[in-house]
Design an enzyme around this catalytic site. Structure first.
Site, PDB file in Angstrom:
ATOM      1  CB  THR A  71      -0.910   0.008   1.256  1.00 23.63           C
ATOM      2  OG1 THR A  71      -1.790  -1.102   1.171  1.00 23.63           O
ATOM      3  CG2 THR A  71      -1.732   1.275   1.349  1.00 23.63           C
ATOM      4  CG  ASP A  98      -1.572  -6.836  -2.754  1.00 26.56           C
ATOM      5  OD1 ASP A  98      -2.492  -6.018  -2.804  1.00 26.56           O
ATOM      6  OD2 ASP A  98      -1.430  -7.640  -1.799  1.00 26.56           O
ATOM      7  CB  SER A 115      -1.998 -11.005  -1.509  1.00 25.93           C
ATOM      8  OG  SER A 115      -2.584 -10.011  -0.719  1.00 25.93           O
ATOM      9  CG  ASP A 142      -2.658  -7.866   3.130  1.00 23.34           C
ATOM     10  OD1 ASP A 142      -3.051  -7.201   4.106  1.00 23.34           O
ATOM     11  OD2 ASP A 142      -3.187  -7.794   2.006  1.00 23.34           O
ATOM     12  CB  THR A 192       0.337 -11.519  14.648  1.00 22.37           C
ATOM     13  OG1 THR A 192       1.023 -12.726  14.958  1.00 22.37           O
ATOM     14  CG2 THR A 192      -0.980 -11.855  14.007  1.00 22.37           C
ATOM     15  NE  ARG A 250      -4.243 -20.226  13.882  1.00 24.50           N
ATOM     16  CZ  ARG A 250      -5.393 -19.551  13.888  1.00 24.50           C
ATOM     17  NH1 ARG A 250      -6.368 -19.879  13.071  1.00 24.50           N
ATOM     18  NH2 ARG A 250      -5.573 -18.547  14.722  1.00 24.50           N
ATOM     19  CD  GLN A 259      -8.571 -22.096  16.992  1.00 23.84           C
ATOM     20  OE1 GLN A 259      -9.572 -21.406  17.057  1.00 23.84           O
ATOM     21  NE2 GLN A 259      -8.615 -23.400  16.813  1.00 23.84           N
ATOM     22  CB  CYS A 260      -5.143 -17.382  22.480  1.00 24.34           C
ATOM     23  SG  CYS A 260      -6.510 -18.252  23.221  1.00 24.34           S
TER      24      CYS A 260
HETATM   25  N1  ASP Z   1      -2.717  -5.681   0.192  1.00 29.72           N
HETATM   26  C1  ASP Z   1      -1.643  -4.817   0.643  1.00 29.72           C
HETATM   27  C2  ASP Z   1      -0.367  -5.639   0.682  1.00 29.72           C
HETATM   28  O1  ASP Z   1      -0.168  -6.399   1.573  1.00 29.72           O
HETATM   29  C3  ASP Z   1      -1.958  -4.261   1.991  1.00 29.72           C
HETATM   30  C4  ASP Z   1      -0.884  -3.364   2.571  1.00 29.72           C
HETATM   31  O2  ASP Z   1       0.134  -3.079   2.004  1.00 29.72           O
HETATM   32  O3  ASP Z   1      -1.127  -2.885   3.675  1.00 29.72           O
HETATM   33  O4  ASP Z   1       0.438  -5.491  -0.215  1.00 29.72           O
END
Ligand code: ASP
Length: 344
Positions: free
Chosen positions: A15, A59, A61, A92, A168, A248, A280-281
């Site tokens: 982002t 990105d 992801s 992410d 995290t 988990r 999972q906590c």
């Molecule tokens: N979808 C974006 C990424 O992880 C979200 C971010 O950058 O905050 O690249």
């Protein structure tokens, strides 16, 4: 101006450097020039900054073990020339990348700081500028004897530096996007930048960096929930080549006491699969002796993940699996802290 310290800024995407697509209205990775032009303050820094970028920026992801290998090569190829490294990364998967790099960069003695932002750097209310500027400052910071103040992989966000393999993503909306629930902050950046030295790793500065470029991703994460089906669990466990499972569980490491589940897990561990129990906590640790439901898992050969994050457990397994063919050696390493990732 004299430039004592030299930082390498590696732009992977995220982002922080994105722009809005006028047709779709969605944010898309954009080029690095655009990002740098939005932070003219960088030229006021008494720190020399060089840059490298992923082409095209991604990105996060789309992050992958191959790209972690590429990042490791970039750092190793430039290791001697720079005092520290800042990686601009999407939020992410930032915690996965920070964890992976902490294992791949053995005997790291220089800072590798990951940062990004929740709002693009071109927007008026962006959090990207402060995150970027303070990250560079931390990456360049040294003690009087010339040793780096933070010789480890960290995530800097919203005023805190956190250990990478303890972190995290906790919020998709707030500027305070990250937390290390089971480990204190390494640095607080308010009016002053305060380094909590007692929390920061102390590597052997006389040893050379020892990189590991390979990862073995024959690992899966699955979450226990009320109603989990036997056929699906058995299907996962029977996957050819699968070497390890991050499971988990509930609370302090508990799972349903169904005989089929315990038998399936026992069969898997008897067949050499490694099963790591992670809660999972967000906060707290696995103690399989606390309740009978946890004790049964221990009897089935499941290993405690202690207070590990999922991101850290998955990437530690990928790293160990690439290094060792023998599952018992991997089990041994999973029981101890090798980069400050667990308290055991
Ligand atoms: N979808 C974006 C990424 O992880 C979200 C971010 O950058 O905050 O690249």
């Amino acid at each position: 101006m004299t430039y004592d310290n030299h930082v390498l800024l590696i732009y992977t995407g995220g982002t922080i450097g994105m722009n809005r697509n006028p047709q779709t209205g969605a944010l898309e990775p954009f080029n690095f020039e655009h990002l740098i032009n939005n932070v003219p303050e960088l030229s006021l820094f008494p720190i020399r900054i060089s840059t490298i970028q992923f082409n095209p920026p991604i990105d996060s992801s789309d992050m992958s073990p191959q790209l972690w290998t590429e990042l490791t090569h970039i750092i190793i190829d430039n290791y001697e020339k720079y005092d520290g490294f800042v990686i601009l990364h999407g939020t992410d998967t930032m915690a996965y990348t920070a964890s992976a790099l902490s294992y791949m960069l053995g005997n790291l003695t220089k800072p590798v700081i990951l940062t990004g932002s929740q709002l693009p750097i071109g927007q008026l209310r962006t959090d990207g500028k402060e995150n970027l500027i303070t990250s560079i400052e931390i990456a360049a910071a040294k003690h009087e004897d010339g040793k780096s103040m933070v010789p480890e992989v960290g995530i800097y966000f919203n005023g805190h530096l956190l250990r990478g393999n303890r972190t995290t993503k906790q919020s998709a909306d707030e500027f305070d996007a990250f937390e290390s629930f089971n480990y204190p902050h390494l640095v607080e950046a308010g009016v002053n930048i305060t380094y909590h030295e007692e929390q920061i790793l102390k590597p052997d500065f006389s040893k050379p960096i020892s990189p590991h470029f390979r990862l073995d991703n024959n690992v899966i994460v699955f979450t226990i929930f009320p109603g989990i089906r036997e056929d699906l669990v058995r299907h996962i466990i029977a996957t050819p080549n699968l070497r390890s499972i991050v499971m988990r569980t509930y609370g302090s490491g508990n799972a349903p006491q169904r005989p089929w589940l315990l038998n399936a897990l026992k069969e898997a561990t008897n067949n050499g699969k490694i099963i790591i129990n992670i809660s999972q906590c967000m906060a707290g640790k696995v103690e399989m002796g606390r309740y009978d439901t946890g004790y049964q898992l221990k009897s089935a050969g499941v290993l405690s993940g202690y207070d590990s994050t999922v991101e850290s457990a998955v990437t530690k397994l990928m790293y160990l699996q690439a290094r060792f063919d023998d599952q018992d050696t991997i089990r041994e390493y999973m029981r101890k802290s090798i980069r400050g990732e667990i308290s055991c």
